[in-house]
Design a protein around this motif. Structure first.
Motif, PDB file in Angstrom:
ATOM      1  N   PHE A  85      32.750  21.887 102.530  1.00  0.00           N
ATOM      2  CA  PHE A  85      33.686  21.763 101.720  1.00  0.00           C
ATOM      3  C   PHE A  85      34.805  20.872 102.272  1.00  0.00           C
ATOM      4  O   PHE A  85      34.848  21.057 103.450  1.00  0.00           O
ATOM      5  CB  PHE A  85      34.445  23.230 101.205  1.00  0.00           C
ATOM      6  N   THR A  86      35.291  20.015 101.388  1.00  0.00           N
ATOM      7  CA  THR A  86      36.405  19.204 101.885  1.00  0.00           C
ATOM      8  C   THR A  86      37.698  19.963 101.988  1.00  0.00           C
ATOM      9  O   THR A  86      37.713  21.069 101.437  1.00  0.00           O
ATOM     10  CB  THR A  86      36.682  17.801 101.052  1.00  0.00           C
ATOM     11  N   LYS A  87      38.761  19.373 102.722  1.00  0.00           N
ATOM     12  CA  LYS A  87      39.899  20.004 102.634  1.00  0.00           C
ATOM     13  C   LYS A  87      40.498  20.152 101.025  1.00  0.00           C
ATOM     14  O   LYS A  87      41.258  21.134 100.731  1.00  0.00           O
ATOM     15  CB  LYS A  87      40.878  19.304 103.279  1.00  0.00           C
ATOM     16  N   GLU A  88      40.263  18.877 100.457  1.00  0.00           N
ATOM     17  CA  GLU A  88      40.836  19.249  98.784  1.00  0.00           C
ATOM     18  C   GLU A  88      40.126  20.350  98.100  1.00  0.00           C
ATOM     19  O   GLU A  88      40.826  20.947  97.561  1.00  0.00           O
ATOM     20  CB  GLU A  88      40.585  17.635  98.268  1.00  0.00           C
ATOM     21  N   GLU A  89      38.705  20.125  98.441  1.00  0.00           N
ATOM     22  CA  GLU A  89      38.094  21.505  97.936  1.00  0.00           C
ATOM     23  C   GLU A  89      38.642  22.702  98.084  1.00  0.00           C
ATOM     24  O   GLU A  89      38.587  23.684  97.314  1.00  0.00           O
ATOM     25  CB  GLU A  89      36.460  21.373  98.023  1.00  0.00           C
ATOM     26  N   ILE A  90      38.910  23.034  99.589  1.00  0.00           N
ATOM     27  CA  ILE A  90      39.318  24.236  99.800  1.00  0.00           C
ATOM     28  C   ILE A  90      40.697  24.758  98.994  1.00  0.00           C
ATOM     29  O   ILE A  90      40.608  25.596  98.720  1.00  0.00           O
ATOM     30  CB  ILE A  90      39.165  24.225 101.426  1.00  0.00           C
ATOM     31  N   LEU A  91      41.563  23.690  99.306  1.00  0.00           N
ATOM     32  CA  LEU A  91      42.860  23.691  98.634  1.00  0.00           C
ATOM     33  C   LEU A  91      42.899  24.121  97.300  1.00  0.00           C
ATOM     34  O   LEU A  91      43.489  24.948  96.821  1.00  0.00           O
ATOM     35  CB  LEU A  91      43.702  22.584  99.149  1.00  0.00           C
ATOM     36  N   GLN A  93      40.518  25.644  95.668  1.00  0.00           N
ATOM     37  CA  GLN A  93      40.044  26.871  95.454  1.00  0.00           C
ATOM     38  C   GLN A  93      40.738  28.076  95.980  1.00  0.00           C
ATOM     39  O   GLN A  93      40.739  29.250  95.351  1.00  0.00           O
ATOM     40  CB  GLN A  93      38.419  27.316  96.176  1.00  0.00           C
ATOM     41  N   VAL A  94      41.652  27.816  96.694  1.00  0.00           N
ATOM     42  CA  VAL A  94      42.550  29.153  97.639  1.00  0.00           C
ATOM     43  C   VAL A  94      43.885  28.853  96.657  1.00  0.00           C
ATOM     44  O   VAL A  94      44.942  29.586  97.139  1.00  0.00           O
ATOM     45  CB  VAL A  94      42.662  29.012  98.949  1.00  0.00           C
ATOM     46  N   PHE A  95      44.261  27.578  95.916  1.00  0.00           N
ATOM     47  CA  PHE A  95      45.578  27.365  95.348  1.00  0.00           C
ATOM     48  C   PHE A  95      46.063  28.588  94.642  1.00  0.00           C
ATOM     49  O   PHE A  95      47.372  28.981  94.796  1.00  0.00           O
ATOM     50  CB  PHE A  95      45.705  26.202  94.419  1.00  0.00           C
ATOM     51  N   PHE A  96      45.512  29.428  93.949  1.00  0.00           N
ATOM     52  CA  PHE A  96      45.909  30.666  93.262  1.00  0.00           C
ATOM     53  C   PHE A  96      46.784  31.415  94.322  1.00  0.00           C
ATOM     54  O   PHE A  96      47.792  31.889  93.984  1.00  0.00           O
ATOM     55  CB  PHE A  96      44.935  31.654  92.878  1.00  0.00           C
ATOM     56  N   GLN A  97      46.420  31.407  95.387  1.00  0.00           N
ATOM     57  CA  GLN A  97      47.413  32.415  96.313  1.00  0.00           C
ATOM     58  C   GLN A  97      48.213  31.513  97.255  1.00  0.00           C
ATOM     59  O   GLN A  97      49.254  31.876  97.574  1.00  0.00           O
ATOM     60  CB  GLN A  97      46.525  33.420  97.184  1.00  0.00           C
ATOM     61  N   GLU A  98      47.618  30.593  97.738  1.00  0.00           N
ATOM     62  CA  GLU A  98      48.426  29.551  98.816  1.00  0.00           C
ATOM     63  C   GLU A  98      49.560  28.752  98.084  1.00  0.00           C
ATOM     64  O   GLU A  98      50.315  28.187  98.903  1.00  0.00           O
ATOM     65  CB  GLU A  98      47.318  28.579  99.558  1.00  0.00           C
ATOM     66  N   THR A 103      51.238  25.120 103.615  1.00  0.00           N
ATOM     67  CA  THR A 103      50.150  25.379 104.483  1.00  0.00           C
ATOM     68  C   THR A 103      49.586  23.989 105.069  1.00  0.00           C
ATOM     69  O   THR A 103      49.973  22.979 104.547  1.00  0.00           O
ATOM     70  CB  THR A 103      49.058  26.151 103.636  1.00  0.00           C
ATOM     71  N   GLU A 104      48.571  24.191 106.122  1.00  0.00           N
ATOM     72  CA  GLU A 104      47.963  23.142 106.497  1.00  0.00           C
ATOM     73  C   GLU A 104      46.543  23.782 106.765  1.00  0.00           C
ATOM     74  O   GLU A 104      46.446  24.762 107.084  1.00  0.00           O
ATOM     75  CB  GLU A 104      48.412  22.531 107.784  1.00  0.00           C
ATOM     76  N   ILE A 105      45.590  22.838 106.333  1.00  0.00           N
ATOM     77  CA  ILE A 105      43.951  23.332 106.526  1.00  0.00           C
ATOM     78  C   ILE A 105      43.746  22.748 107.967  1.00  0.00           C
ATOM     79  O   ILE A 105      43.854  21.316 108.054  1.00  0.00           O
ATOM     80  CB  ILE A 105      43.214  22.891 105.335  1.00  0.00           C
ATOM     81  N   ILE A 106      43.042  23.314 108.702  1.00  0.00           N
ATOM     82  CA  ILE A 106      42.611  22.875 110.192  1.00  0.00           C
ATOM     83  C   ILE A 106      41.140  23.074 109.992  1.00  0.00           C
ATOM     84  O   ILE A 106      40.567  24.299 109.742  1.00  0.00           O
ATOM     85  CB  ILE A 106      43.176  23.914 111.250  1.00  0.00           C
TER      86      ILE A 106
END
Length: 107
Positions: A85-91, A93-98, A103-106
């Protein structure tokens, strides 16, 4: 730890709601890694991506860490070993809580 294989115990399966904040719906599976303590004194939390059904537990690869700049704990992102998954795809999918945290994705 990125790349490590971990077993996640799911306590908030896909389709469930947060036990304290009933307005937070979980569109993905979410749980914790037994035996790994996070800075908040609880077991390490993990989002599970790439699994489209509610599950009780999952063994997969850590692909990212979501570092919460304005909170004490980070979240791990775990997925099947053959997924990426890319950082954008991760963000996305987790946006509902994050969305409530800086945040920053490492990866």
């Amino acid at each position: 730890m990125i790349g490590d294989i971990v077993k996640v115990t799911v306590d908030r399966p896909l389709g469930s709601y947060h036990p304290k904040h009933r307005d937070i719906y979980y569109p993905i599976n979410y749980g914790y890694v037994k035996g790994v303590l996070a800075p908040d004194g609880e077991e390490q939390d993990a989002y599970i991506l790439g699994v489209d059904q509610a599950i009780d537990e999952f063994t997969g690869k850590i692909i990212a860490i979501i570092h919460r700049i304005n909170d004490i704990e980070d979240k791990w992102v775990v997925c099947p070993v053959d997924c990426t998954f890319t950082k954008e795809e991760i963000l996305e999918q987790v946006f509902f809580q994050e969305q409530y945290f800086q945040t920053e994705i490492i990866m």
